[in-house]
Enzyme design. Structure first.
Site, PDB file in Angstrom:
ATOM      1  N   CYS A  30      -1.798  -1.905  -0.092  1.00 16.54           N
ATOM      2  CA  CYS A  30      -0.383  -2.235  -0.325  1.00 16.54           C
ATOM      3  C   CYS A  30      -0.240  -3.524  -1.145  1.00 16.54           C
ATOM      4  O   CYS A  30      -0.592  -4.600  -0.670  1.00 16.54           O
ATOM      5  CB  CYS A  30       0.290  -2.372   1.041  1.00 16.54           C
ATOM      6  SG  CYS A  30       1.910  -3.150   1.030  1.00 16.54           S
ATOM      7  N   CYS A  33       1.974  -6.181   0.421  1.00 16.18           N
ATOM      8  CA  CYS A  33       1.267  -6.763   1.575  1.00 16.18           C
ATOM      9  C   CYS A  33       0.329  -7.875   1.115  1.00 16.18           C
ATOM     10  O   CYS A  33       0.238  -8.924   1.750  1.00 16.18           O
ATOM     11  CB  CYS A  33       0.443  -5.702   2.301  1.00 16.18           C
ATOM     12  SG  CYS A  33       1.414  -4.363   3.029  1.00 16.18           S
TER      13      CYS A  33
END
Length: 119
Positions: A30, A33
């Protein structure tokens, strides 16, 4: 205190045994993230009185499902064993700092005011 990895085995204990817990649900693939990670890590170092947990959703799929995680990153906050906040999306450092202040100031011992209680 630095962030700590939390799994399904110790998630509930972490939430229930600490006054204030921030949980970052994330994944290695991600992009947002990865951008949020350093912001979260810095906040953990600046707030040693708060537990900053990280849950890798790929390694803890059942926990992510139980927590109803629909997107990553998702930040969850628990205070005195109660979930008081959950939101998907990476936060800027200033927004995370504001959220930390708000979470610290919430008093769960007070009854929420209702229209009836004002009469």
């Amino acid at each position: 205190m630095a962030t700590q990895a939390v799994s399904a085995q110790d998630f509930e204990e972490t939430i229930n045994k600490n006054k204030l817990v921030f949980v970052d649900f994330w994944a290695t693939w991600c992009g947002p993230c990865k951008a949020f990670g350093p912001v979260y890590e810095k906040a953990s170092e600046e707030n040693p009185d708060i537990v900053f947990a990280k849950v890798d959703i790929d390694q803890n799929q059942e926990l992510a499902t139980a927590a109803e995680i629909q997107a990553v990153p998702t930040l969850m906050i628990a205070k005195e064993g109660q979930i008081i906040f959950k939101q998907a999306g990476a936060l800027r450092a200033s927004d995370l700092d504001d959220l930390i202040k708000q979470a610290k100031n919430i008093d769960l011992s007070q009854e929420p005011e209702t229209a009836d209680s004002k009469a």
